[in-house]
Design an enzyme around this catalytic site. Sequence first.
Site, mmCIF file in Angstrom:
data_model
loop_
_atom_site.group_PDB
_atom_site.id
_atom_site.type_symbol
_atom_site.label_atom_id
_atom_site.label_comp_id
_atom_site.label_asym_id
_atom_site.label_seq_id
_atom_site.Cartn_x
_atom_site.Cartn_y
_atom_site.Cartn_z
ATOM 1 N N CYS A 7 36.930 121.594 -19.044
ATOM 2 C CA CYS A 7 36.826 123.053 -19.112
ATOM 3 C C CYS A 7 35.951 123.601 -17.983
ATOM 4 C CB CYS A 7 36.256 123.435 -20.478
ATOM 5 S SG CYS A 7 35.703 125.135 -20.611
ATOM 6 N N GLY A 8 36.514 124.480 -17.167
ATOM 7 C CA GLY A 8 35.775 125.081 -16.064
ATOM 8 C C GLY A 8 34.601 125.918 -16.530
ATOM 9 N N HIS A 9 34.763 126.671 -17.621
ATOM 10 C CA HIS A 9 33.663 127.474 -18.153
ATOM 11 C C HIS A 9 32.522 126.566 -18.632
ATOM 12 C CE1 HIS A 9 35.831 131.213 -17.827
ATOM 13 N NE2 HIS A 9 36.843 130.717 -18.513
ATOM 14 N N CYS A 10 32.871 125.425 -19.216
ATOM 15 C CA CYS A 10 31.852 124.467 -19.672
ATOM 16 C C CYS A 10 31.100 123.884 -18.481
ATOM 17 C CB CYS A 10 32.498 123.332 -20.468
ATOM 18 S SG CYS A 10 33.344 123.864 -21.964
#
Length: 192
Positions: free
Chosen positions: A67-70
Amino acid sequence: TSLHSIMRAAAIIVLALCVLFAAWSVLPAEAGIASGGAVVKLTNSNFKEKVYDSDQVWMVAFVAPWCGHCQRLAPEWAKAAESMKGIVLSGAVNCDEEKDLASKYGIQGFPTIKVFGPGKKSGPSSASSYEGARSANAIANHAASLLPNFVKRLKKSEEAQAFFVSEKPKAVLFTNKTTTPLLFKSLAHDFK
């Protein structure tokens, strides 16, 4: 020219795959989960012991390594955890590895941050969702706001005498400020 176009397209595809593979190989293996430092890796086998059985405030990030946001949250989460070390506990759950735990908390998107307030916890109903900003400062400020204040203000000498009769450890701060410093809130919680 048709063969040239096909070869050029194939080269671009190969190059794109190489870039993607290179980028994937340098991504953190477990976004948001530190193998040390102030962030505790939480699993199905240690969640109850670490979070439920603690009377401390916990902030837990439910993340996925892809996950990029993670991945963007990871350094902010680590900074917040480090700044709150010893005051508020921070953990992370890799939802790819801990699918049952993610399901138990109804995790549907990443990252999801759950907050467990002070005192004993009994299950998913003990958690609330953190929907605030994803910066270290905002996360740490929110965590600090959850600490109960067991600090006792002594305004009269009689109150001070009664305060010192108890055999519990004590700390005294002489100040004219109206707010309680975080360190004193944390100490008061530990020695309540």
